[in-house]
Design an enzyme around this catalytic site. Sequence first.
Site, PDB file in Angstrom:
ATOM      1  N   ASP A  47       0.581  -0.876   0.053  1.00  0.00           N
ATOM      2  CA  ASP A  47       0.277   0.386   0.245  1.00  0.00           C
ATOM      3  C   ASP A  47       1.075   1.616   0.084  1.00  0.00           C
ATOM      4  O   ASP A  47       0.417   2.063  -0.692  1.00  0.00           O
ATOM      5  CB  ASP A  47      -1.297   0.322   0.939  1.00  0.00           C
ATOM      6  CG  ASP A  47      -0.175   0.022   2.180  1.00  0.00           C
ATOM      7  OD1 ASP A  47       0.976  -0.167   2.533  1.00  0.00           O
ATOM      8  OD2 ASP A  47      -1.341   0.494   3.493  1.00  0.00           O
ATOM      9  N   GLY A  52      -1.738  -8.097  14.048  1.00  0.00           N
ATOM     10  CA  GLY A  52      -1.355  -7.422  12.686  1.00  0.00           C
ATOM     11  C   GLY A  52      -3.498  -7.373  12.459  1.00  0.00           C
ATOM     12  O   GLY A  52      -3.215  -8.054  11.064  1.00  0.00           O
ATOM     13  N   SER A  91      -5.250  -0.551  15.931  1.00  0.00           N
ATOM     14  CA  SER A  91      -4.350   0.994  16.044  1.00  0.00           C
ATOM     15  C   SER A  91      -5.454   1.835  15.099  1.00  0.00           C
ATOM     16  O   SER A  91      -5.812   3.006  15.367  1.00  0.00           O
ATOM     17  CB  SER A  91      -3.537   0.773  15.796  1.00  0.00           C
ATOM     18  OG  SER A  91      -2.927   0.502  14.408  1.00  0.00           O
ATOM     19  N   ASP A 135      -5.194  -0.063   6.198  1.00  0.00           N
ATOM     20  CA  ASP A 135      -5.466   0.006   7.310  1.00  0.00           C
ATOM     21  C   ASP A 135      -6.686   0.440   7.619  1.00  0.00           C
ATOM     22  O   ASP A 135      -8.358   0.023   7.696  1.00  0.00           O
ATOM     23  CB  ASP A 135      -4.818  -0.456   8.077  1.00  0.00           C
ATOM     24  CG  ASP A 135      -3.765  -0.857   8.672  1.00  0.00           C
ATOM     25  OD1 ASP A 135      -4.039  -2.925   7.313  1.00  0.00           O
ATOM     26  OD2 ASP A 135      -2.888  -1.269   9.094  1.00  0.00           O
TER      27      ASP A 135
HETATM   28  C1  GLA Z   1       0.636  -2.543   8.088  1.00  0.00           C
HETATM   29  C2  GLA Z   1       0.507  -0.759   7.837  1.00  0.00           C
HETATM   30  C3  GLA Z   1      -0.371  -1.207   6.101  1.00  0.00           C
HETATM   31  C4  GLA Z   1       0.248  -2.157   5.497  1.00  0.00           C
HETATM   32  C5  GLA Z   1       0.995  -3.953   6.406  1.00  0.00           C
HETATM   33  C6  GLA Z   1       1.525  -4.012   5.644  1.00  0.00           C
HETATM   34  O1  GLA Z   1      -0.333  -2.640   8.204  1.00  0.00           O
HETATM   35  O2  GLA Z   1      -0.715   0.304   8.753  1.00  0.00           O
HETATM   36  O3  GLA Z   1      -0.657   0.478   5.801  1.00  0.00           O
HETATM   37  O4  GLA Z   1       1.808  -1.637   5.124  1.00  0.00           O
HETATM   38  O5  GLA Z   1       0.965  -2.995   7.979  1.00  0.00           O
HETATM   39  O6  GLA Z   1       0.676  -4.416   4.461  1.00  0.00           O
END
Ligand code: GLA
Length: 392
Positions: free
Chosen positions: A37, A122, A126, A170
């Site tokens: 992204d 993951g 946040s 996200d």
């Molecule tokens: C985290 C970041 C996202 C993206 C992912 C990996 O979640 O917040 O912006 O880069 O890692 O794809």
Amino acid sequence: MDKDQERIVSIFKNTFKHTPALFFSPGRMNLIGEHIDYNDGFVLPAAIDKGIWIAISKNNTHTIRCIAADIQEELFVTTDAIQKQDGWKNYILGVLHVLQQENFSVEGFDCVFGGNLPPGAGLSSSAAIEAGLLFALNELCNYRLSTLQLALLAQKAEHSYPGVQCGIMDMFANLFGKEANAILLDCVSLQYKWVPFVLKEHTIVLINSNIHHSLASGEYNKRREECKAGLSILSSLHKDYHSFRNILPEIVEANKSVLPEVIFKRCLFVTQEIQRVRQAVEKLEQQNLKAFGQLLYQTHEGLSHLYEVSCAETDFLVAATRNYPEVIGARLMGGGFGGSVLCMMQDGAAEAITRAILAAYQQQFNIKAEAYFVKPAPGTHQQVTDAAMQSC
Ligand code: GLA
């Protein structure tokens, strides 16, 4: 009423003695398109049916009281003293800081939030706080921000006090999520389309390794810098190579000698992953889930060996899924360095396989992993309650 919803509302009412407005802010999964992204790629995330409830109300003062119910901690701050602190508080403070930077008036409010989204797993807890709070304040204070503006502000908030130079994925998934759909997002133009994602015979299981990552620890930002360095070398070779999406993996391979080894690996992963997302969407549209699943495994290989954001525990979980023909694909998901593994498996067998994998994991590492069966779900929204909305 959902039990977390009830819990959050009841803590709010007991603490603040009035009725809040209530919002639900989901976590996200990402089907494919990891770490691209912020590298000009396309991603395919979805909001999930796990998240946080935010009970909130303006208090007509200049103080902000915010209770993180799941960990029983509290933030107390006045609107003229917004500054960086630490941990989860920075997600709230970061939002208030960017609002003030953009000249929105931040007024006092009372808030309780919490739910069933584990932090550091993951699943974007946040972004759920940042985008959820922004969405709520936008409603409460009538800022009139569009959903896209909310996503961009939430990203800015994460860049600010939390200090993670994250991409837009996200927040976008959190705000644009739609039941039974994934979101195909072009991270350059921010154009998107919903891609129907209804699994008839398969299910998505997210296995949380319970290895807690902290993206702010610097590794995430370091990957971003390495990719930037790689793109700067590649773009000096040809005018079209100003964006990773114009560079095929073969081009990276052909220029291996001019790229430092680590940078070469990062660029190879990024360009391969951009191609994989294109293929994955095709496979999904053809309902060829088997081929889709194979791409997930390929992504994991790349994340582990080229992008180097996996760890022994998440590699173990992915390898364990390969013992079961009913699992059609699995990979590390999200920022990495721990967190969760996304697995796609046949419905009837999913519970037994998951139990067996959790047991093998516990035996190997003496750590209890957790599994969540999730579905694509709506993005952040207000839950209608009897609370009278006040306006700023
Ligand atoms: C985290 C970041 C996202 C993206 C992912 C990996 O979640 O917040 O912006 O880069 O890692 O794809």
